[in-house]
Write a protein that holds these residues in place. Sequence first.
Motif, short mmCIF file in Angstrom:
data_model
loop_
_atom_site.label_atom_id
_atom_site.label_comp_id
_atom_site.label_asym_id
_atom_site.label_seq_id
_atom_site.Cartn_x
_atom_site.Cartn_y
_atom_site.Cartn_z
N TRP A 77 0.82 -1.21 0.00
CA TRP A 77 0.00 0.00 0.00
C TRP A 77 0.85 1.26 0.00
O TRP A 77 0.55 2.22 -0.71
N SER B 228 0.75 4.07 -2.91
CA SER B 228 0.36 5.46 -2.62
C SER B 228 1.51 6.42 -2.90
O SER B 228 1.29 7.54 -3.36
N GLU C 3 1.67 6.99 -6.62
CA GLU C 3 0.56 7.83 -7.10
C GLU C 3 0.51 9.17 -6.39
O GLU C 3 -0.41 9.96 -6.62
N ILE D 115 -0.15 9.97 -3.29
CA ILE D 115 -1.34 10.09 -2.44
C ILE D 115 -0.90 10.01 -0.99
O ILE D 115 -0.21 9.08 -0.59
N ILE E 6 -1.50 9.13 2.64
CA ILE E 6 -2.35 8.28 3.48
C ILE E 6 -1.60 8.04 4.79
O ILE E 6 -0.40 7.78 4.80
#
Length: 93
Positions: A17, A21, A24, A26, A28
């Motif tokens: 994960w 992330s 990309e 992102i 989190i």
Amino acid sequence: VIFVPSLYLLSQFYSDWINQSYAENIKINYLLIGSDADIDEEVKYKSTGLFLCTDHYCVRDYIKEHINEKIVVICTYQSFKVLKKACYHRYPF
């Protein structure tokens, strides 16, 4: 919330994960609930919000602190009671 049967799988899910992330771009926050996790240094570097805990007070405080942000919780089956106890009054399940 993702429940996994072992610390190895907790680490594997987290690694997958965080790599995705990061790729990309992102942000989190990750809350890992288990007694210990084998997270390699490259993955630690990519992490923007790793938190490993087994104390329900720590879990509760972390969730409160990041309540308006994206949080992925990865928890071992054996530690589900920690998450349940941390969330019981606010988020019963």
